[in-house]
Design an enzyme around this catalytic site. Structure first.
Site, PDB file in Angstrom:
ATOM      1  N   ASP A 126       0.824  -1.151   0.038  1.00  0.00           N
ATOM      2  CA  ASP A 126       0.011   0.078  -0.107  1.00  0.00           C
ATOM      3  C   ASP A 126       0.933   1.386  -0.096  1.00  0.00           C
ATOM      4  O   ASP A 126       2.103   1.173   0.758  1.00  0.00           O
ATOM      5  CB  ASP A 126      -0.917   0.189   1.274  1.00  0.00           C
ATOM      6  CG  ASP A 126      -2.154   0.645   1.280  1.00  0.00           C
ATOM      7  OD1 ASP A 126      -2.173   1.979   0.912  1.00  0.00           O
ATOM      8  OD2 ASP A 126      -3.123   0.226   1.050  1.00  0.00           O
ATOM      9  N   VAL A 163       2.315   1.122  -6.307  1.00  0.00           N
ATOM     10  CA  VAL A 163       2.272  -0.105  -7.205  1.00  0.00           C
ATOM     11  C   VAL A 163       2.391   0.479  -8.840  1.00  0.00           C
ATOM     12  O   VAL A 163       2.570  -0.159  -9.900  1.00  0.00           O
ATOM     13  CB  VAL A 163       1.196  -1.059  -7.338  1.00  0.00           C
ATOM     14  CG1 VAL A 163       1.170  -1.973  -6.039  1.00  0.00           C
ATOM     15  CG2 VAL A 163      -0.209  -0.434  -7.488  1.00  0.00           C
ATOM     16  N   LYS A 207      -3.477   6.468 -12.713  1.00  0.00           N
ATOM     17  CA  LYS A 207      -2.251   5.675 -12.865  1.00  0.00           C
ATOM     18  C   LYS A 207      -2.174   4.066 -12.359  1.00  0.00           C
ATOM     19  O   LYS A 207      -1.568   3.482 -12.882  1.00  0.00           O
ATOM     20  CB  LYS A 207      -0.951   6.500 -12.052  1.00  0.00           C
ATOM     21  CG  LYS A 207      -0.500   7.650 -13.241  1.00  0.00           C
ATOM     22  CD  LYS A 207       0.493   8.467 -12.541  1.00  0.00           C
ATOM     23  CE  LYS A 207       1.890   8.122 -12.350  1.00  0.00           C
ATOM     24  NZ  LYS A 207       2.739   8.999 -11.793  1.00  0.00           N
ATOM     25  N   TYR A 267     -11.806   7.470 -13.008  1.00  0.00           N
ATOM     26  CA  TYR A 267     -11.748   6.042 -12.224  1.00  0.00           C
ATOM     27  C   TYR A 267     -12.433   5.131 -13.241  1.00  0.00           C
ATOM     28  O   TYR A 267     -11.767   4.057 -13.536  1.00  0.00           O
ATOM     29  CB  TYR A 267     -12.835   6.269 -11.071  1.00  0.00           C
ATOM     30  CG  TYR A 267     -12.948   5.006 -10.230  1.00  0.00           C
ATOM     31  CD1 TYR A 267     -11.905   4.469  -9.194  1.00  0.00           C
ATOM     32  CD2 TYR A 267     -14.105   4.499 -10.195  1.00  0.00           C
ATOM     33  CE1 TYR A 267     -12.140   3.528  -8.639  1.00  0.00           C
ATOM     34  CE2 TYR A 267     -14.261   3.311  -9.436  1.00  0.00           C
ATOM     35  CZ  TYR A 267     -13.290   2.898  -8.557  1.00  0.00           C
ATOM     36  OH  TYR A 267     -13.399   1.724  -7.880  1.00  0.00           O
TER      37      TYR A 267
END
Ligand code: UDP
Length: 316
Positions: free
Chosen positions: A32, A58, A92, A146
């Site tokens: 995270d 990530v 991203k 989103y």
């Protein structure tokens, strides 16, 4: 012992998934970057040898030493106010982040499950929403960052499956609630519950006639677990089909806290807010033998306990 990487591990869903895979006897690596996650959600896991945590974004190259059996990609801002505040990070993590994790899955010969969303259906013109429906999304609207990141995520996941033969799973998650939701994430349930507990008016957006279908987190986790273990690579809706208007939902929360003085106030409806949403869960039933079990009354009671323990720790 199976080794599982869970991204978004400190978030609402990620932390519940960590608990589940630990319970199943797996070794869990949580990852995270903590922009919306909260270490309190996974604090209880640090004492366990089966758990490790990497503080990492990530969207940048992901390195995990050793073997991996499963990857669950749950990292992303997930509430409308979060992705309005972090539009680039949201895009991203859904695109570059997914690409990195698909590459990692390929390198490790691991099975990967990605968290998609009912938002791929946008403001749907088909009701209830079946997996075959392609959706009605505004790519340049406020929710587009989103929705389109998640649509890209599905497309690249299918590309890795078709081109590289990677073992992939795609879950389309409908509105989910339960303990560990972030109190100030702006979504209807945390907003209404914290307002009700604090004795403030509940803020219903629009006239409250828009609908949602709320699924308790334990049900969702069970559906995800079954999907991961299944051999089905096309998207599957996981959600509770019990549909309710947001106005009725606010009234339910007022009933739950038993404070008759609470009022509802109306605020403008955000742009592109979907008017109706309910999952068609036929596939989940047929393929996974899965159906939501926890009814809203019971789920809300458990969630209320959690919110009270966070907002009024002395009294709860
Ligand atoms: N909503 C509301 N009051 C709030 C927050 C949300 O009336 O304080 C409405 C919102 O406009 C939407 C529904 O509740 O119609 C669910 O919103 P949420 O942000 O929980 O999730 P969404 O399903 O829109 O992603």
């Amino acid at each position: 012992m199976k080794k599982v990487l869970i991204t978004g591990a400190a978030g609402f869903l990620g932390s519940h998934l960590c608990d589940r895979f630990i319970k199943e006897g797996c070794h869990v690596i949580g990852m995270d970057n903590l922009i919306t996650g909260n270490m309190d959600n996974i604090q209880h896991l640090f004492a366990l040898k089966q758990f490790e945590f990497y503080h990492h974004d990530v969207s940048k190259f992901v390195h995990v030493p050793g073997e991996l059996d499963y990857i669950l990609h749950f990292a992303s801002p997930a509430s409308p106010i979060d992705y309005l505040q972090m539009p680039i990070q949201t895009m991203k993590v859904g695109s570059l982040g997914t690409h990195n994790l698909l590459g990692l899955a390929k390198a490790k010969n691991a099975r990967i499950l990605v968290a998609s969303t009912s938002e791929v259906y946008g403001d749907p013109e088909v009701h209830p929403q079946t997996e075959e429906y392609w959706g009605n999304v505004n790519p340049i609207g406020p929710r587009g960052v989103y929705d389109e990141a998640k649509r890209f995520q599905e497309a690249i996941t299918m590309a890795y499956h078709n081109f590289h033969g990677l073992e992939t799973r795609i879950v389309r998650i409908f509105n989910t609630y339960g303990p560990r939701m972030r109190i100030n994430d702006g979504r209807a349930l945390p907003a209404f519950l914290s307002q009700a507990i604090n004795g403030e008016p509940l803020t219903v957006f629009g006239d409250g006639s828009q609908t949602r279908s709320f699924c308790y987190v334990d049900d969702l986790v069970e559906g995800i677990y079954r999907l991961l273990k299944s051999d089905y690579h096309l998207p599957v809706n996981i959600g509770n089909p019990d549909e309710i208007t947001i106005g009725e939902f606010a009234e339910e929360i007022i009933g739950l806290v038993e404070d008759k003085n609470l009022e509802v106030i109306y605020k403008p409806l955000p742009k592109d807010d979907p008017k109706r949403r309910r999952p068609d869960t036929t596939k989940a039933k047929e393929i996974l033998g899965w159906e939501a079990q926890v009814d809203r009354r019971e789920g809300l009671r458990r969630t209320y306990e959690y919110f009270r323990s966070v907002l009024q720790p002395m009294e709860a």
